[in-house]
Design a protein around this motif. Structure first.
Motif, PDB file in Angstrom:
ATOM      1  N   GLY A 266       0.819  -1.209   0.000  1.00 22.76           N
ATOM      2  CA  GLY A 266       0.000   0.000   0.000  1.00 22.76           C
ATOM      3  C   GLY A 266       0.849   1.254   0.000  1.00 22.76           C
ATOM      4  O   GLY A 266       0.517   2.253  -0.665  1.00 22.76           O
ATOM      5  N   MET A 267       1.957   1.233   0.743  1.00 25.16           N
ATOM      6  CA  MET A 267       2.876   2.361   0.752  1.00 25.16           C
ATOM      7  C   MET A 267       3.514   2.547  -0.629  1.00 25.16           C
ATOM      8  O   MET A 267       3.685   3.668  -1.113  1.00 25.16           O
ATOM      9  N   LYS A 268       3.858   1.424  -1.277  1.00 26.22           N
ATOM     10  CA  LYS A 268       4.459   1.511  -2.608  1.00 26.22           C
ATOM     11  C   LYS A 268       3.503   2.159  -3.602  1.00 26.22           C
ATOM     12  O   LYS A 268       3.896   2.973  -4.432  1.00 26.22           O
ATOM     13  N   ARG A 269       2.222   1.773  -3.503  1.00 25.69           N
ATOM     14  CA  ARG A 269       1.237   2.360  -4.421  1.00 25.69           C
ATOM     15  C   ARG A 269       1.132   3.861  -4.238  1.00 25.69           C
ATOM     16  O   ARG A 269       0.781   4.579  -5.172  1.00 25.69           O
ATOM     17  N   ARG A 270       1.447   4.306  -3.050  1.00 25.61           N
ATOM     18  CA  ARG A 270       1.445   5.746  -2.771  1.00 25.61           C
ATOM     19  C   ARG A 270       2.838   6.338  -2.902  1.00 25.61           C
ATOM     20  O   ARG A 270       3.073   7.462  -2.475  1.00 25.61           O
TER      21      ARG A 270
END
Length: 276
Positions: free
Chosen positions: A240-244
């Motif tokens: 999820g952090m990577k997607r952001r």
């Protein structure tokens, strides 16, 4: 947050926020001799003992660290109550029945990285006001917005994590969805009777190796994720952090994770003539 040993071993991100606030804003605090100090949200007591106690003069009379978690307080009492001025006690800052001995008893009330776990800011600040002596002050920091909470909200919709995150909003910082959370917080400070001197919002990033982030999340996660699923849970958080675009790349320890925060820092005084 009921894992005091793990939290004490993985305090890095929280300590980074505290150190930033102290370095840049503690200079505004009017520190009193022969003072009595209360800390709201002391956790396992290591930061209190190793860093915060030393902020005050040798004439300090008492420093009381409080937390609503019984395991945290018991851990602090066992490991860090070796200074006669330092005590740790169980207390919920949103209680309707403050101990009489705490009313108008403290020159300084501190709270570091705690109020993001408290749903009722007004009640918290009202209680802090009632415990502060006229002419006393408070210094408060907390995470006003956290990308991690956005990811929790996203995972709460999935079939896998929904059973464990069904009450996720109870553990989300109460200012998460405010555009200008520092203005909201300053308004509450004034309404309960304080005079704010500093109320600022700062964007901060904290970078951790993936293994360290796993340990940190495990020690601070407020949700009942089973132990055997925690690694998978953290992996999904990292995705999820990577997607952001918050976590990618490699360093000598492997993949790292960047966790963006919006840090709220306040210093406020209780006017001399005001009463309970």
């Amino acid at each position: 947050m009921f894992k005091p040993f793990k939290f004490a071993q993985n305090v890095g991100p929280s300590l980074g926020m505290i150190e930033y606030a102290l370095k840049n804003y503690w200079k505004f605090v009017n520190i009193k001799e022969h003072c009595n100090v209360l800390e709201v949200g002391c956790g396992p007591g290591n930061t209190t003992h190793d860093y915060l106690l030393g902020l005050f003069p040798k004439t300090l009379q008492t420093y009381i660290g409080t937390d609503q978690s019984e395991p945290m307080v018991e851990y602090a009492q066992k490991h860090y109550q070796n200074d006669p001025r330092l005590k740790f006690e169980l207390m919920d800052i949103t209680t309707d029945t403050l101990p009489n001995k705490f009313l108008q008893a403290f020159d300084h009330v501190l709270s570091f990285q705690c109020l993001q776990f408290v749903s009722d800011l007004r009640k918290s600040l009202s209680n802090i006001y009632r415990m502060t002596k006229p002419g006393g002050n408070n210094f408060i920091t907390f995470t006003a917005r956290y990308t991690l909470f956005d990811i929790y909200e996203e995972l709460a919709q999935s079939d896998i994590w929904k059973p464990y995150l069904k009450d996720y909003r109870k553990c989300v910082t109460p200012t998460q969805f405010y555009v200008e959370p520092h203005h909201h917080f300053e308004t509450i400070l004034k309404e309960v009777g304080f005079s704010p001197i500093v109320c600022v919002l700062r964007d901060k990033n904290y970078v951790l190796p993936k293994k360290s982030f796993l340990a940190f999340l495990d020690s601070t996660c407020m949700y009942p994720i089973p132990k055997d699923l925690m690694h998978n849970f953290v992996e999904e958080v990292i995705e999820g952090m990577k997607r952001r675009k918050c976590g990618n790349g490699n360093n000598e320890d492997g993949q790292y994770v960047t966790t963006p925060h919006r840090l709220l820092i306040t210093y406020a005084i209780k006017p001399q003539l005001n009463s309970l």
